[in-house]
Design a protein around this motif. Structure first.
Motif, PDB file in Angstrom:
ATOM      1  N   TRP A  82      18.710   9.644  20.243  1.00  0.00           N
ATOM      2  CA  TRP A  82      18.301  10.336  19.021  1.00  0.00           C
ATOM      3  C   TRP A  82      18.319   9.332  17.867  1.00  0.00           C
ATOM      4  O   TRP A  82      19.299   9.242  17.120  1.00  0.00           O
ATOM      5  CB  TRP A  82      19.242  11.513  18.753  1.00  0.00           C
ATOM      6  CG  TRP A  82      19.298  12.466  19.925  1.00  0.00           C
ATOM      7  CD1 TRP A  82      18.287  13.238  20.404  1.00  0.00           C
ATOM      8  CD2 TRP A  82      20.436  12.742  20.763  1.00  0.00           C
ATOM      9  NE1 TRP A  82      18.713  13.972  21.485  1.00  0.00           N
ATOM     10  CE2 TRP A  82      20.027  13.693  21.724  1.00  0.00           C
ATOM     11  CE3 TRP A  82      21.758  12.294  20.769  1.00  0.00           C
ATOM     12  CZ2 TRP A  82      20.887  14.181  22.698  1.00  0.00           C
ATOM     13  CZ3 TRP A  82      22.617  12.785  21.736  1.00  0.00           C
ATOM     14  CH2 TRP A  82      22.182  13.717  22.694  1.00  0.00           C
ATOM     15  N   ARG A  86      15.985  13.462  12.333  1.00  0.00           N
ATOM     16  CA  ARG A  86      15.017  14.418  12.874  1.00  0.00           C
ATOM     17  C   ARG A  86      15.225  14.607  14.380  1.00  0.00           C
ATOM     18  O   ARG A  86      15.209  15.731  14.892  1.00  0.00           O
ATOM     19  CB  ARG A  86      13.587  13.940  12.604  1.00  0.00           C
ATOM     20  CG  ARG A  86      12.516  14.953  13.025  1.00  0.00           C
ATOM     21  CD  ARG A  86      11.152  14.274  13.136  1.00  0.00           C
ATOM     22  NE  ARG A  86      10.687  13.806  11.854  1.00  0.00           N
ATOM     23  CZ  ARG A  86       9.870  14.503  11.053  1.00  0.00           C
ATOM     24  NH1 ARG A  86       9.439  15.689  11.432  1.00  0.00           N
ATOM     25  NH2 ARG A  86       9.464  13.994   9.912  1.00  0.00           N
ATOM     26  N   ASP A  87      15.430  13.504  15.084  1.00  0.00           N
ATOM     27  CA  ASP A  87      15.653  13.585  16.529  1.00  0.00           C
ATOM     28  C   ASP A  87      16.939  14.323  16.854  1.00  0.00           C
ATOM     29  O   ASP A  87      16.984  15.157  17.767  1.00  0.00           O
ATOM     30  CB  ASP A  87      15.703  12.176  17.134  1.00  0.00           C
ATOM     31  CG  ASP A  87      14.392  11.427  16.987  1.00  0.00           C
ATOM     32  OD1 ASP A  87      13.339  12.009  17.282  1.00  0.00           O
ATOM     33  OD2 ASP A  87      14.426  10.267  16.547  1.00  0.00           O
ATOM     34  N   GLY A  90      16.886  18.099  16.573  1.00  0.00           N
ATOM     35  CA  GLY A  90      16.245  18.801  17.685  1.00  0.00           C
ATOM     36  C   GLY A  90      16.956  18.655  19.010  1.00  0.00           C
ATOM     37  O   GLY A  90      16.462  19.143  20.031  1.00  0.00           O
ATOM     38  N   LYS A 117      20.127  18.759  10.643  1.00  0.00           N
ATOM     39  CA  LYS A 117      19.149  19.788  10.287  1.00  0.00           C
ATOM     40  C   LYS A 117      19.027  19.938   8.776  1.00  0.00           C
ATOM     41  O   LYS A 117      17.931  20.152   8.249  1.00  0.00           O
ATOM     42  CB  LYS A 117      19.552  21.111  10.926  1.00  0.00           C
ATOM     43  CG  LYS A 117      19.411  21.126  12.447  1.00  0.00           C
ATOM     44  CD  LYS A 117      19.794  22.477  13.038  1.00  0.00           C
ATOM     45  CE  LYS A 117      19.576  22.492  14.546  1.00  0.00           C
ATOM     46  NZ  LYS A 117      19.899  23.799  15.153  1.00  0.00           N
ATOM     47  N   GLU A 120      16.546  17.663   6.633  1.00  0.00           N
ATOM     48  CA  GLU A 120      15.103  17.899   6.567  1.00  0.00           C
ATOM     49  C   GLU A 120      14.667  18.154   5.123  1.00  0.00           C
ATOM     50  O   GLU A 120      13.601  17.700   4.693  1.00  0.00           O
ATOM     51  CB  GLU A 120      14.705  19.080   7.454  1.00  0.00           C
ATOM     52  CG  GLU A 120      13.207  19.348   7.442  1.00  0.00           C
ATOM     53  CD  GLU A 120      12.791  20.501   8.346  1.00  0.00           C
ATOM     54  OE1 GLU A 120      11.567  20.689   8.503  1.00  0.00           O
ATOM     55  OE2 GLU A 120      13.681  21.199   8.889  1.00  0.00           O
TER      56      GLU A 120
END
Length: 294
Positions: A82, A86-87, A90, A117, A120
């Motif tokens: 990751w 962003r990686d 998710g 999260k 973002e």
């Protein structure tokens, strides 16, 4: 002396200095000695070669109550799996917890993903705003200061275990029950003569590691010192084993978990399962428990 193999016992003992005071000359002497020590013997870690807020947060969370030799391979693994906030945002929770195994305190992994999260809204990074940094789950004063100092070269009071040991040893050698407020005030004075905050804190931490090898634990003289509870047969151990079972081998009924974890009582297993469900680590459907997959 595993952390500083290039330092002989005789050389190491030469770095046990007389007590310092808070007058300007003594403070400057202390700064010079600390930075000279770091210039000669400073440790090298991948997270010290970056100012990326994601890398800094990841390393700081992993390093909480965990030795660097356990963190280094996990840090590299997480960045390979990751590479960005962003990686990580998710990442499936079961995969995250599976790869977190060995670092302990699984709540840190959950908070790390929650933090990812949240970024973002900030363009998948962490801005240099102290209030926004402090809003991240599980991020306290120390981690917040690390992000400010290591990512943005901002003056921040970063007080962690090794730095606390240094200050107690060098400035409060004859005191008991020393409060962190006093240590933070001292750090603020020391920062007045520092240009590179990253280097300064790395130097303090490394000298603290040396003191840990040479002297009894000075941190017991902190007013905030609390001896860690026994891990074996604790609920913390049981919670970890439940999470590892579910993330390693898939969903299980409570009967299966009780059979596998027979060295714990059924009552304690049920209690920990209830806790883990409430906290979001585990999901229960018709008596079957699993790590939720979003």
């Amino acid at each position: 002396m595993t952390s500083f193999p290039q330092l002989s016992a005789e050389e190491a003992s030469s770095y046990l200095w007389p007590p310092f005071t808070v007058d300007p000359a003594s403070l400057q002497d202390f700064r010079t000695r600390i930075l000279n020590f770091y210039a000669r013997y400073g440790r090298k870690f991948a997270w010290r070669e970056t100012n990326d807020p994601y890398h800094i947060l990841l390393s700081e969370v992993m390093l909480q109550q965990t030795q660097t030799n356990r963190v280094a391979p996990k840090y590299a693994l997480f960045l390979s799996l990751w590479p960005t906030f962003r990686d990580l945002a998710g990442a499936p929770l079961d995969e995250l917890l599976f790869h977190w195994k060995g670092l302990g305190y699984n709540r840190r992994a959950l908070n790390l993903r929650k933090s990812a999260k949240m970024t973002e809204a900030w363009g998948w990074t962490i801005p240099s705003d102290p209030e926004l940094i402090a809003s991240l789950p599980g991020v306290g004063k120390s981690t917040s200061a690390a992000i400010l100092a290591f990512s943005y070269q901002k003056q921040a009071i970063y007080l962690e275990t090794n730095i606390r040991r240094v200050l107690l040893t060098c400035f409060f050698s004859d005191r008991e029950q020393v409060k962190d407020k006093e240590l933070e005030s001292l750090l603020a004075l020391l920062l007045e003569g520092v240009d590179d905050y990253r280097q300064w804190y790395y130097a303090l931490m490394d000298y603290g590691v040396l003191l840990k090898q040479l002297l009894p634990n000075a941190n017991v003289r902190s007013a905030h010192y609390a001896k860690q509870g026994r891990f074996e047969q604790s609920n913390r151990q049981l919670r970890g084993q439940i999470i590892h079972l579910l993330s390693d081998t898939g969903a299980k009924s409570s009967d299966e978990l009780m059979r596998i974890l027979a060295h714990f009582t059924g009552e304690r297993i049920e209690y920990c399962l209830s806790q883990l469900c409430t906290e979001g680590f585990v999901q229960e459907t018709d008596g079957v428990y699993r790590i939720p997959r979003e």
